[in-house]
Motif scaffolding. Structure first.
Motif, PDB file in Angstrom:
ATOM      1  N   ILE A 213       0.886  -1.169   0.000  1.00 23.54           N
ATOM      2  CA  ILE A 213       0.000   0.000   0.000  1.00 23.54           C
ATOM      3  C   ILE A 213       0.916   1.209   0.000  1.00 23.54           C
ATOM      4  O   ILE A 213       1.816   1.307   0.839  1.00 23.54           O
ATOM      5  CB  ILE A 213      -0.873   0.036   1.274  1.00 23.54           C
ATOM      6  CG1 ILE A 213      -1.770  -1.200   1.342  1.00 23.54           C
ATOM      7  CG2 ILE A 213      -1.685   1.325   1.334  1.00 23.54           C
ATOM      8  CD1 ILE A 213      -2.540  -1.333   2.654  1.00 23.54           C
ATOM      9  N   ILE A 214       0.697   2.103  -0.957  1.00 21.41           N
ATOM     10  CA  ILE A 214       1.501   3.329  -0.986  1.00 21.41           C
ATOM     11  C   ILE A 214       0.597   4.515  -0.710  1.00 21.41           C
ATOM     12  O   ILE A 214      -0.513   4.600  -1.252  1.00 21.41           O
ATOM     13  CB  ILE A 214       2.277   3.494  -2.323  1.00 21.41           C
ATOM     14  CG1 ILE A 214       3.170   4.739  -2.267  1.00 21.41           C
ATOM     15  CG2 ILE A 214       1.360   3.544  -3.534  1.00 21.41           C
ATOM     16  CD1 ILE A 214       4.230   4.790  -3.354  1.00 21.41           C
ATOM     17  N   THR A 215       1.064   5.411   0.151  1.00 17.33           N
ATOM     18  CA  THR A 215       0.263   6.592   0.466  1.00 17.33           C
ATOM     19  C   THR A 215       1.159   7.803   0.676  1.00 17.33           C
ATOM     20  O   THR A 215       2.301   7.662   1.118  1.00 17.33           O
ATOM     21  CB  THR A 215      -0.598   6.353   1.737  1.00 17.33           C
ATOM     22  OG1 THR A 215      -1.454   7.478   1.942  1.00 17.33           O
ATOM     23  CG2 THR A 215       0.241   6.165   2.994  1.00 17.33           C
ATOM     24  N   GLU A 216       0.624   8.975   0.352  1.00 22.74           N
ATOM     25  CA  GLU A 216       1.248  10.214   0.824  1.00 22.74           C
ATOM     26  C   GLU A 216       0.843  10.354   2.291  1.00 22.74           C
ATOM     27  O   GLU A 216      -0.269   9.957   2.669  1.00 22.74           O
ATOM     28  CB  GLU A 216       0.712  11.422   0.052  1.00 22.74           C
ATOM     29  CG  GLU A 216       1.001  11.412  -1.440  1.00 22.74           C
ATOM     30  CD  GLU A 216       0.460  12.660  -2.145  1.00 22.74           C
ATOM     31  OE1 GLU A 216       0.611  13.768  -1.609  1.00 22.74           O
ATOM     32  OE2 GLU A 216      -0.125  12.521  -3.230  1.00 22.74           O
ATOM     33  N   ILE A 247       4.355   1.503   2.130  1.00 18.60           N
ATOM     34  CA  ILE A 247       5.282   2.487   1.560  1.00 18.60           C
ATOM     35  C   ILE A 247       4.740   3.879   1.850  1.00 18.60           C
ATOM     36  O   ILE A 247       3.629   4.222   1.430  1.00 18.60           O
ATOM     37  CB  ILE A 247       5.429   2.327   0.028  1.00 18.60           C
ATOM     38  CG1 ILE A 247       5.825   0.891  -0.349  1.00 18.60           C
ATOM     39  CG2 ILE A 247       6.445   3.333  -0.520  1.00 18.60           C
ATOM     40  CD1 ILE A 247       5.815   0.628  -1.867  1.00 18.60           C
ATOM     41  N   LEU A 248       5.520   4.664   2.560  1.00 18.92           N
ATOM     42  CA  LEU A 248       5.129   6.041   2.841  1.00 18.92           C
ATOM     43  C   LEU A 248       5.883   6.946   1.874  1.00 18.92           C
ATOM     44  O   LEU A 248       7.122   6.994   1.896  1.00 18.92           O
ATOM     45  CB  LEU A 248       5.481   6.377   4.293  1.00 18.92           C
ATOM     46  CG  LEU A 248       5.052   7.755   4.802  1.00 18.92           C
ATOM     47  CD1 LEU A 248       3.540   7.949   4.722  1.00 18.92           C
ATOM     48  CD2 LEU A 248       5.534   7.953   6.243  1.00 18.92           C
ATOM     49  N   ASP A 249       5.140   7.631   1.011  1.00 20.39           N
ATOM     50  CA  ASP A 249       5.770   8.517   0.030  1.00 20.39           C
ATOM     51  C   ASP A 249       5.920   9.909   0.651  1.00 20.39           C
ATOM     52  O   ASP A 249       4.951  10.663   0.757  1.00 20.39           O
ATOM     53  CB  ASP A 249       4.929   8.569  -1.254  1.00 20.39           C
ATOM     54  CG  ASP A 249       5.579   9.426  -2.340  1.00 20.39           C
ATOM     55  OD1 ASP A 249       6.630  10.041  -2.078  1.00 20.39           O
ATOM     56  OD2 ASP A 249       5.027   9.462  -3.458  1.00 20.39           O
ATOM     57  N   GLU A 250       7.139  10.207   1.040  1.00 22.82           N
ATOM     58  CA  GLU A 250       7.430  11.500   1.685  1.00 22.82           C
ATOM     59  C   GLU A 250       8.162  12.436   0.726  1.00 22.82           C
ATOM     60  O   GLU A 250       8.927  13.296   1.160  1.00 22.82           O
ATOM     61  CB  GLU A 250       8.287  11.274   2.948  1.00 22.82           C
ATOM     62  CG  GLU A 250       7.611  10.395   3.988  1.00 22.82           C
ATOM     63  CD  GLU A 250       7.471  11.079   5.336  1.00 22.82           C
ATOM     64  OE1 GLU A 250       7.088  12.268   5.363  1.00 22.82           O
ATOM     65  OE2 GLU A 250       7.728  10.412   6.344  1.00 22.82           O
ATOM     66  N   LEU A 272       8.930   1.011   3.897  1.00 25.68           N
ATOM     67  CA  LEU A 272       9.754   1.757   2.948  1.00 25.68           C
ATOM     68  C   LEU A 272       9.305   3.213   2.942  1.00 25.68           C
ATOM     69  O   LEU A 272       8.098   3.494   3.100  1.00 25.68           O
ATOM     70  CB  LEU A 272       9.598   1.182   1.531  1.00 25.68           C
ATOM     71  CG  LEU A 272      10.153  -0.231   1.302  1.00 25.68           C
ATOM     72  CD1 LEU A 272       9.712  -0.753  -0.066  1.00 25.68           C
ATOM     73  CD2 LEU A 272      11.675  -0.254   1.415  1.00 25.68           C
ATOM     74  N   VAL A 273      10.251   4.106   2.754  1.00 20.85           N
ATOM     75  CA  VAL A 273       9.934   5.533   2.693  1.00 20.85           C
ATOM     76  C   VAL A 273      10.673   6.132   1.500  1.00 20.85           C
ATOM     77  O   VAL A 273      11.851   5.824   1.283  1.00 20.85           O
ATOM     78  CB  VAL A 273      10.418   6.280   3.958  1.00 20.85           C
ATOM     79  CG1 VAL A 273       9.825   7.689   3.997  1.00 20.85           C
ATOM     80  CG2 VAL A 273      10.059   5.533   5.207  1.00 20.85           C
ATOM     81  N   THR A 274       9.966   6.982   0.740  1.00 17.74           N
ATOM     82  CA  THR A 274      10.621   7.653  -0.388  1.00 17.74           C
ATOM     83  C   THR A 274      10.730   9.148  -0.100  1.00 17.74           C
ATOM     84  O   THR A 274       9.810   9.756   0.440  1.00 17.74           O
ATOM     85  CB  THR A 274       9.833   7.449  -1.694  1.00 17.74           C
ATOM     86  OG1 THR A 274       8.473   7.829  -1.469  1.00 17.74           O
ATOM     87  CG2 THR A 274       9.892   6.014  -2.145  1.00 17.74           C
ATOM     88  N   PHE A 275      11.872   9.704  -0.467  1.00 20.45           N
ATOM     89  CA  PHE A 275      12.113  11.139  -0.329  1.00 20.45           C
ATOM     90  C   PHE A 275      12.543  11.707  -1.670  1.00 20.45           C
ATOM     91  O   PHE A 275      13.059  10.985  -2.525  1.00 20.45           O
ATOM     92  CB  PHE A 275      13.233  11.396   0.691  1.00 20.45           C
ATOM     93  CG  PHE A 275      12.897  11.008   2.101  1.00 20.45           C
ATOM     94  CD1 PHE A 275      12.014  11.759   2.846  1.00 20.45           C
ATOM     95  CD2 PHE A 275      13.467   9.873   2.676  1.00 20.45           C
ATOM     96  CE1 PHE A 275      11.695  11.400   4.153  1.00 20.45           C
ATOM     97  CE2 PHE A 275      13.163   9.510   3.978  1.00 20.45           C
ATOM     98  CZ  PHE A 275      12.278  10.272   4.716  1.00 20.45           C
ATOM     99  N   GLY A 276      12.375  13.022  -1.837  1.00 23.96           N
ATOM    100  CA  GLY A 276      12.852  13.696  -3.046  1.00 23.96           C
ATOM    101  C   GLY A 276      12.910  15.180  -2.742  1.00 23.96           C
ATOM    102  O   GLY A 276      13.393  15.574  -1.676  1.00 23.96           O
TER     103      GLY A 276
END
Ligand SMILES: Cc1ncc(COP(=O)(O)O)c(C=O)c1O
Length: 441
Positions: A213-216, A247-250, A272-276
């Motif tokens: 599950i991916i979320t902002e 998955i937390l989309d940060e 998992l966490v994504t940054f940009g």
């Protein structure tokens, strides 16, 4: 002197037949900016300057890529120093290790770190990793959330008439683009956000099939929509009990809401966490972080992740300077942006109330958006599509330009407070807003 953007107009005419929509991304062209976009030439602190010499207080800040504002001296020094000693080696470098260690200190679940260049790339890697580790095909995303422009998740994230979305209980997937690999979308499940029963139903309908599950953490591509109390924790629990990765989309919220992002602010424990965006302070730096057990599958022979420019030296030096400034004096920068944002949002609320105009201001700390609506709150994608007057917002923002204030004219995006913004910027912005309202009335 009257507001004049003649030089921008002429440059725009030169772009016709050369650049599509005058730039390199559809979000920067005439679709958002009216007849032609304003061509910017330089930035300093909280301000940006166009080719005609106009100065604007910048609340767009490169869609959030500049947490310290423009040309912060420590970032400039870090970048110039790095360039002078070799822009990029595509080898192992000590600076990459140093920035990864800084991330480990700031972000609780960053047991392992991989760098990429953009939020899109980090999310793509996260999705492949989730599929690889779980052996499951499907990814669940939420309506109105944007996770980059790759095929897998490019669905139901544009603003569309609410009548095209189907029922909440069985949402219609609306592709955001032509040219998508439709079979990629077969494995994408969409669910309305802020609705735990809907999420539970979707999980029950796909037993053993959902990899992640991916979320902002905060919806940042439909204005600003905060999570309902307990929603993200409930999502996390549902993922865990069903063997689904979280998955937390940060990409937007990282290094903005708190030193550890939404993960820290909402006390979450994602896999998992994504940054940009804010990580590179204007340079293309993104990161995928997460639990060692999951991330270690990126080793050779497991889940592939390449990239010539990953961990570029210039980007890494910029990121180190950025994180140093952001965390200095016990994270003063974060307290500053929250305080300035509260003042500005309260000022806007007061102004619109005084003028009797139906606008609400939604914010979480330094991310905020004005929503032209007759509703008391906007809580999800469907409400946004149905109740937000985007044309009125665009007209207002384009008129702000005339009074020295810059923001994205897209109602679906949002404004951002940085370390560079001051109390004086707030006062000047509110004065400009009052004048802009008189102009558009
Ligand atoms: C939540 C979120 N994820 C991913 C992305 C994609 O990031 P990038 O534009 O760096 O590819 C964005 C971009 O706006 C975003 O808002």
């Amino acid at each position: 002197m009257a507001f004049n953007t003649e030089e921008s107009r002429q440059l725009y005419e030169r772009t016709v037949g050369v650049l599509i929509e005058a730039s390199s991304s559809s979000s920067r062209g005439p679709a958002n900016f009216g007849k032609y976009p304003i061509f910017m030439e330089r930035g300093r602190g909280s301000c940006i300057y166009d080719v005609d010499g106009n100065e604007y207080i910048d609340w767009m800040m490169a869609f959030g890529a500049l947490p310290l504002g423009h040309a912060h001296p420590e970032v400039v020094e870090a970048i110039t120093g790095a360039v002078a000693t070799g822009a990029h080696f595509a080898t192992a470098t000590p600076i990459e290790l140093e920035v990864a260690e800084m991330l480990q200190l700031m972000v609780r679940n960053a047991e392992r770190v991989r760098f990429a260049n953009t939020g899109t790339e980090a999310v793509m890697a996260a999705i492949r990793l989730a599929r690889g580790v779980t052996g499951r095909p499907k990814i669940l995303k939420f309506e109105g959330h944007y996770h980059g422009w790759h095929d897998d998740l490019l669905v139901s994230s544009n603003v569309v008439p609410v009548s095209s979305l189907g029922l909440r209980s069985d949402p219609v997937k609306v592709p955001d683009s032509s040219g998508l690999n439709r079979s990629a979308l077969d494995d994408t499940i969409i669910v309305p956000w802020n609705d735990l029963p809907a999420l539970q139903r979707a999980i029950e309908n796909h037993p053993g099939q959902i990899a992640a599950i991916i979320t902002e953490g905060i919806m940042a591509n439909m204005g600003v929509i905060p999570p309902a109390k307990g929603y993200l924790q409930g999502l996390q629990d549902l993922a865990k009990t069903n063997g689904i990765l979280f998955i937390l989309d940060e990409t937007v919220t990282g290094f903005r809401i708190a030193p550890g992002g939404c993960q820290e602010y909402y006390k979450l424990s994602p896999d998992l966490v994504t940054f940009g965006k804010a990580l590179g302070c204007g340079l293309p730096v993104a990161a995928l972080c997460g639990r060692a057990e999951v991330m270690d599958a990126l080793q050779w022979g497991g889940v592939l992740h390449y990239g010539t420019h990953n961990g570029s030296r210039i980007g890494m030096f910029a990121a180190r300077a950025n994180l140093r400034v952001l965390t200095r004096d016990n994270n003063t920068a974060f307290r500053h942006t929250w305080r300035i944002a509260e003042r500005l949002c309260e000022g806007y609320r007061h102004l619109f109330q005084k003028k009797g105009i139906g606008v609400i201001v939604q914010n979480v700390g330094p991310m905020f958006q004005l929503m032209f609506t007759d509703q008391p709150a906007i809580r999800d994608y469907r409400e946004f599509c149905q109740h937000v007057d985007r044309a009125a917002f665009q007209k207002f923002v384009l008129s702000l330009f005339e009074f020295g204030v810059y923001a994205s004219p897209s109602a679906a995006l949002h404004s951002i407070v940085t370390l560079a913004h001051t109390d004086e910027d707030v006062d000047r912005t509110l004065e400009a807003a009052e004048k802009a309202l008189e102009t558009v009335a």
